[in-house]
Design a protein around this motif. Structure first.
Motif, PDB file in Angstrom:
ATOM      1  N   TYR A  55       0.868  -1.182   0.000  1.00 44.15           N
ATOM      2  CA  TYR A  55       0.000   0.000   0.000  1.00 44.15           C
ATOM      3  C   TYR A  55       0.898   1.224   0.000  1.00 44.15           C
ATOM      4  CZ  TYR A  55      -3.189   3.534   2.105  1.00 44.15           C
ATOM      5  OH  TYR A  55      -3.923   4.669   2.388  1.00 44.15           O
ATOM      6  N   ARG A  57       0.937   5.514  -0.378  1.00 46.61           N
ATOM      7  CA  ARG A  57       0.195   6.768  -0.400  1.00 46.61           C
ATOM      8  C   ARG A  57       1.171   7.931  -0.468  1.00 46.61           C
ATOM      9  NH1 ARG A  57      -1.634  10.374   4.329  1.00 46.61           N
ATOM     10  NH2 ARG A  57       0.273  11.325   3.524  1.00 46.61           N
ATOM     11  N   SER A 420      -6.943   8.294   4.810  1.00 44.92           N
ATOM     12  CA  SER A 420      -6.343   8.576   3.518  1.00 44.92           C
ATOM     13  C   SER A 420      -7.225   7.947   2.434  1.00 44.92           C
ATOM     14  CB  SER A 420      -4.939   7.973   3.440  1.00 44.92           C
ATOM     15  OG  SER A 420      -4.107   8.475   4.458  1.00 44.92           O
ATOM     16  N   SER A 480      -3.412   7.284  -3.449  1.00 38.39           N
ATOM     17  CA  SER A 480      -2.757   6.057  -3.011  1.00 38.39           C
ATOM     18  C   SER A 480      -3.026   4.935  -4.003  1.00 38.39           C
ATOM     19  CB  SER A 480      -3.270   5.655  -1.621  1.00 38.39           C
ATOM     20  OG  SER A 480      -4.634   5.262  -1.697  1.00 38.39           O
TER      21      SER A 480
END
Length: 498
Positions: A55, A57, A420, A480
């Protein structure tokens, strides 16, 4: 293993009361490595063992005292990456070492003025459609050909980083002279990357395709009537969708090099639908109701129609923000989802008749939607939208939409906790479109900490199944992505070594 402080970037920012340099938007200057496993104090719940990937971002994080008025989109790109494998996680954070970042680090001060200041205040030539801005590479990230591609919304050079080690490789070699806009699109089925750019000279927009080998395969003009401000694009299996929306720079002021955005409600929204490897003469233009759309959700082909979902702004040019500090009224208005009122919306383009049909899918104010990326460009059922904090560029929760039944479910983080952009994470061996997790970085201004959370996508109302506490509270950000380890060649030791 405890967190390791890799580097603290020297800052020249003075104490101030700017609304986007405090609270959830307070900048940070530390770069970290950290690893996590079940049973450690930093992990609340259990790290899922059925996910494998990373992941990533990005966001704007100002380093130096700004020249004049600061806009949060001026901030330096700061990337946060957390990878998962076998129930372990590894976190890394790094500033993007752009040319502008390195030049200002050497000078020890800001060299470029931002969006809210005139060109002559920048001390050096800049990048992008406005030409004097710093390419901070802070707007979006995608993982293509095994590397992060970090991009800037005003059309920058594009920077490459390793998604696991955060090693940096500088600018991307295939990027055209007019740069690439922030929202490149990855087709996971083919490995192709689709992109566009825009400028102040004819033909004003271009569109291109980069192959899975990271080489430019296709690049063509998309002629427009004048300079425009497209922010995003979308695609189906066979087509790409670009737009010409009636929110763009005032043409008379632009002649004096003043970049003032103006909405033209008397004009239609126009969509350019082009075969993925099409030429300008292959473009089909469709008209729709006037609006501005920052972000599309997905598109797909259905019979004679192309279906496009995105967030229709009811007020693309909001009135001045009433409680803003003097001089920041316009900036805060254009950062307020509550004033722009984006609503989840559907456009249907009939490729035989040329007709456009529009439909509202949800009447709530929502934005920054995500899907299971395995369904990008294909018919899909589930979507995940961010719930904005009223009148702020912050997200207080997530809505899951069932686009077949019209049902929805939501999860809100609580007072002073902000999410986010939150991608979908498929389980290893997933059987259903929503068989997986929703992942997000959360900043808690009450506890002065940040964490990475995972929600069960089939039951987001139950709250996090796992909370991983990060080494410090990070600055809020923009976009992201999630990349599957199996798709990008995730190394065996990616979550073991900090």
């Amino acid at each position: 293993m405890p967190a390791e402080l890799v580097e603290t970037i020297k800052t020249t920012i003075q104490p101030n009361d700017h609304p986007y340099m405090k609270g959830a938007w307070r900048p940070t200057f530390n770069e970290w490595n950290a690893t996590f496993a079940d049973g450690e104090a930093e992990v609340i719940g259990e790290i899922p063992k059925d996910i494998d990937g990373v992941y990533v971002r990005t966001g704007e994080n100002q380093v130096h005292e700004p020249i004049g008025r600061y806009h949060p989109f001026d901030g330096d790109g700061f990337v946060h990456s957390i990878s998962f494998k076998d129930g372990k996680a590894s976190y890394r954070s790094r500033f993007v070492r752009t040319k502008g970042f390195e030049a200002e680090r050497e000078a020890g001060r800001s060299l470029w003025a931002g969006l809210m200041e005139p060109p002559h205040k920048s001390t050096r030539p800049g990048w992008g459609a406005q030409e004097w801005l710093k390419d901070s590479s802070s707007t979006d990230v995608v993982v293509h050909a095994g590397k992060i591609l970090s991009t800037f919304y005003q059309c920058g050079e594009g920077y490459r980083l390793d998604p696991f080690t955060m090693e940096q490789f500088g600018t991307e070699g295939w990027v055209p002279v007019d740069g690439i806009s922030a929202h490149t699109k990855l087709d996971e089925a083919t490995g192709e990357l689709l992109f566009f750019n825009y400028s102040k000279h004819a033909p004003y927009m271009h569109y291109g395709v980069v192959g899975p080998d990271n080489k430019l395969k296709h690049y063509v003009p998309i002629p427009l009537p004048g300079p425009r401000l497209p922010h995003d694009m979308c695609f189906t299996e066979n087509y790409s969708i670009l737009n010409d929306m009636p929110l763009f720079w005032n043409e008379e002021l632009l002649e004096r090099n003043v970049h003032a955005v103006e909405f033209h409600p008397e004009m239609k929204t126009r969509f350019a639908i082009i075969p993925r490897y099409g030429r300008p003469e292959d473009i089909r233009w469709f008209e729709a109701e006037p609006t501005y759309t920052l972000h599309w959700l997905n598109a797909y082909e259905e019979g004679d129609e192309i279906v496009l979902d995105g967030y229709f702004q009811e007020e693309p040019q909001p009135k001045s923000y009433p409680d803003a500090p003097e001089g920041l009224e316009r900036m805060m208005a254009y950062l307020s989802q509550g004033l722009m009122k984006p609503k989840l919306h559907r456009w249907r383009f009939n490729m035989k008749t040329g007709e456009t049909v529009e439909q509202r899918l949800d009447d709530r104010i929502l934005e920054f939607g995500m899907i299971n990326q395995r369904y990008a460009g294909r018919k899909y059922r589930y979507a995940y939208s961010a719930i904005p904090e009223p009148y702020w560029f912050l997200f207080k929760g997530i809505v899951k939409h069932d686009l077949e039944t019209g049902e929805s479910w939501s999860y809100e983080l609580g007072e002073g906790r902000y999410a986010s952009e939150s991608p979908f994470v498929p389980r290893i061996g997933a059987k259903d479109e929503d068989d997986g997790y929703i992942i997000s970085y959360v900043s808690d201004v009450n506890a002065d900490q940040s964490e990475c959370i995972l929600l069960d996508a089939k039951d987001i109302e139950a709250g996090p199944v796992c909370r991983i506490i990060l080494p410090e509270r990070i600055c809020s950000g923009t976009h992201s992505t999630w990349a599957n380890g199996s798709d990008i060649g995730m190394p065996e030791n990616s979550v073991l070594a900090a």
